[in-house]
Every structure is written in structure tokens, then in C-alpha cells.
Design an enzyme around this catalytic site. Sequence first.
Site, short mmCIF file in Angstrom:
data_model
loop_
_atom_site.label_atom_id
_atom_site.label_comp_id
_atom_site.label_asym_id
_atom_site.label_seq_id
_atom_site.Cartn_x
_atom_site.Cartn_y
_atom_site.Cartn_z
N LEU A 13 26.35 -16.19 -8.13
CA LEU A 13 25.00 -16.07 -8.66
C LEU A 13 24.67 -14.64 -9.08
O LEU A 13 23.94 -14.42 -10.05
CB LEU A 13 23.99 -16.56 -7.63
N THR A 31 25.67 -3.68 -7.99
CA THR A 31 26.58 -3.18 -6.97
C THR A 31 27.61 -4.25 -6.65
O THR A 31 27.34 -5.45 -6.71
CB THR A 31 25.85 -2.77 -5.68
N ASP A 55 29.78 -1.44 -0.40
CA ASP A 55 29.95 -2.42 0.67
C ASP A 55 28.68 -2.36 1.51
O ASP A 55 28.38 -1.32 2.11
CB ASP A 55 31.18 -2.07 1.51
N ASN A 81 21.85 -10.23 -2.71
CA ASN A 81 22.71 -11.38 -2.97
C ASN A 81 24.05 -11.31 -2.26
O ASN A 81 24.70 -12.34 -2.04
CB ASN A 81 22.94 -11.50 -4.48
N SER A 132 19.19 -16.66 0.25
CA SER A 132 19.57 -17.38 1.46
C SER A 132 20.33 -18.62 1.01
O SER A 132 21.24 -18.52 0.18
CB SER A 132 18.32 -17.73 2.28
N TYR A 146 27.47 -18.86 9.95
CA TYR A 146 26.84 -18.71 8.64
C TYR A 146 25.36 -19.07 8.72
O TYR A 146 24.50 -18.33 8.23
CB TYR A 146 27.55 -19.59 7.62
N LYS A 150 21.71 -16.98 7.97
CA LYS A 150 20.70 -17.42 7.01
C LYS A 150 19.35 -17.69 7.68
O LYS A 150 18.30 -17.32 7.16
CB LYS A 150 21.19 -18.65 6.24
N THR A 181 29.90 -22.13 -7.54
CA THR A 181 29.95 -20.69 -7.77
C THR A 181 31.27 -20.06 -7.36
O THR A 181 31.43 -18.85 -7.48
CB THR A 181 28.84 -19.98 -6.96
#
Length: 274
Positions: A13, A31, A55, A81, A132, A146, A150, A181
Site C-alpha cells: 500500500l 522512506t 528502518d 505504513n 492498521s 501480529y 495492531k 499486496t
Amino acid sequence: MRTWFITGTSSGLGLEMTKILLERGDHVIATLRKKGVLDALASKYPAQLSIHQLDVTDTAAVRRVVDAAFAERPIDVIVNNAGYGLFGAAEELTDDQIIDQINTNIIGSIQVIRATLPHLRLQRNGRIMQVSSEGGQIAYPNFSLYHTTKWGIEGFIESLRQEIAGFGIDCTIIEPGPTETGFGAGLVSPPLMDAYEGTPAHDVRNAIANGNFVIKGDAIRTAQAMVASVDVTPAPRRVTLGSSAYHSIHAALQERLSELEAQKDIAYSADRDL
């Protein structure tokens, strides 16, 4: 014409948003960790695209890059992101994998925002877009760490938006459902434990490995909706993207509300007598 600061622009994305914004004439400060990924776009849009290697787990570097970005020009939108998925049952994960997931998805996002706040406060305007996922309000087995990141970052944003509202800074949480993605290719997975064979954790793992995990989301349309959300005033607290995300979050919220209402008497019983 806006200026956007976007982390994690090498793929997914972040990359799609960068392409959309440059094509329409906006300026992007992008970035990414990998050099060279955006070279073609930089050649095509030399006056609109600035690239910084970063990073987000390196807090000192985050501050340097953010300060340098705001020195270039005022920034209208911060898009947090950068992130990835750690895929495995909680017991299967290594300590280092857990630390890396939290450092990237939670601490990295928090530190990017913290670095931008002094600049946004001086501007007295700006919007923070935190990427998120539907996984910030629901949970699948085999994604426990994970989901930890989130759910955690969404709680941070909920509090932050109240802290900074008086400075003219808005926050929006973006919650895409499963989207094409390349996210799956970036999943980090530990070795399997035989004890979990036949459990929901490995059922999900097998569904993804076999291509049976349904992915309805379109990356370009999702990125377009993310860009369009910045034109909405007041800023939406959350933007849910994809029919899968809508239905899964809707069902989860209804279930939690029903469970809460069923416990009303218990909740009230814990009050002091006043």
C-alpha cells in the site's frame, strides 16, 4: 497539492499510494529500508519525490529523517505504513521474532509519530494516518503477535487523537481486510510444532499455504480510498476497507456488544455504595 511523509514505500500500500500521489501532482517524502526500489519513480518525478532510507526500529534514525523531511517543506499528512506480519502460534515463535514484531509494528509506529508531533504542533495542522488492519479489531489464530501489535497501535492512536486535537492535528486509523499486496510473501514464520497439527492455528497456516485463504481486497483501490480519506472533514476515526473487513469487524463488534450487555448486572455490582 499536499506533501505526504510515508513509511514503508518499497511495496504494498505504501508503494501504491506513492504512485497515485505523484501522478496527481502531490509531493511525497518516501522512506524505505531497501535502496533502489523507487529509483524509476525518482527519475520520473524528480521535483516531487524525496527518498530517505529508514528502518523504523532505529529511533535515532527516525528522528533524523523526520527532522530532515520537515526541513525540506511543511508536511500535511503522515502515513505510518511500515510493518510486516509474524505468522505462527504463540508457542511456536522465538523470543527474537516477538521482539522484532513489536519493535517494528508498535514501537516503530509510535516513534515516527512522536518525532513528527513537535513539527505538526508548530504548523497547527496535519493529519496522521496509521495503517492498521481488520486485525486491529478481530483476530485469527496463528497471528497472535501480529494482532497484538495492531490492537496495541489502535489503542495508542485512540488516546493520541484526544491529546493532540487542540493543536489542529487529526488522526485516522486505516483497517484494510485481506488485500493483494504481497503481504503474504513477507510473512515471517517459525518452524511448525507437531502439537498444533489439526488445530485452528495450523488450519489457517495451511489455508494460506494452499491458496485457500480468500483475498478480496484490491491494492490500488485500497490505496485510492486511503488517499481520498484525507479530503474528509472532520477526519474519520477509522476507515474500514474491503467487504471482508467490513463484515468481520461488524460481526465482532456486535458479538462484543452483546457480551457486554449480558454482563451489565455484574458490572454494576462492582460499584461502591455512594
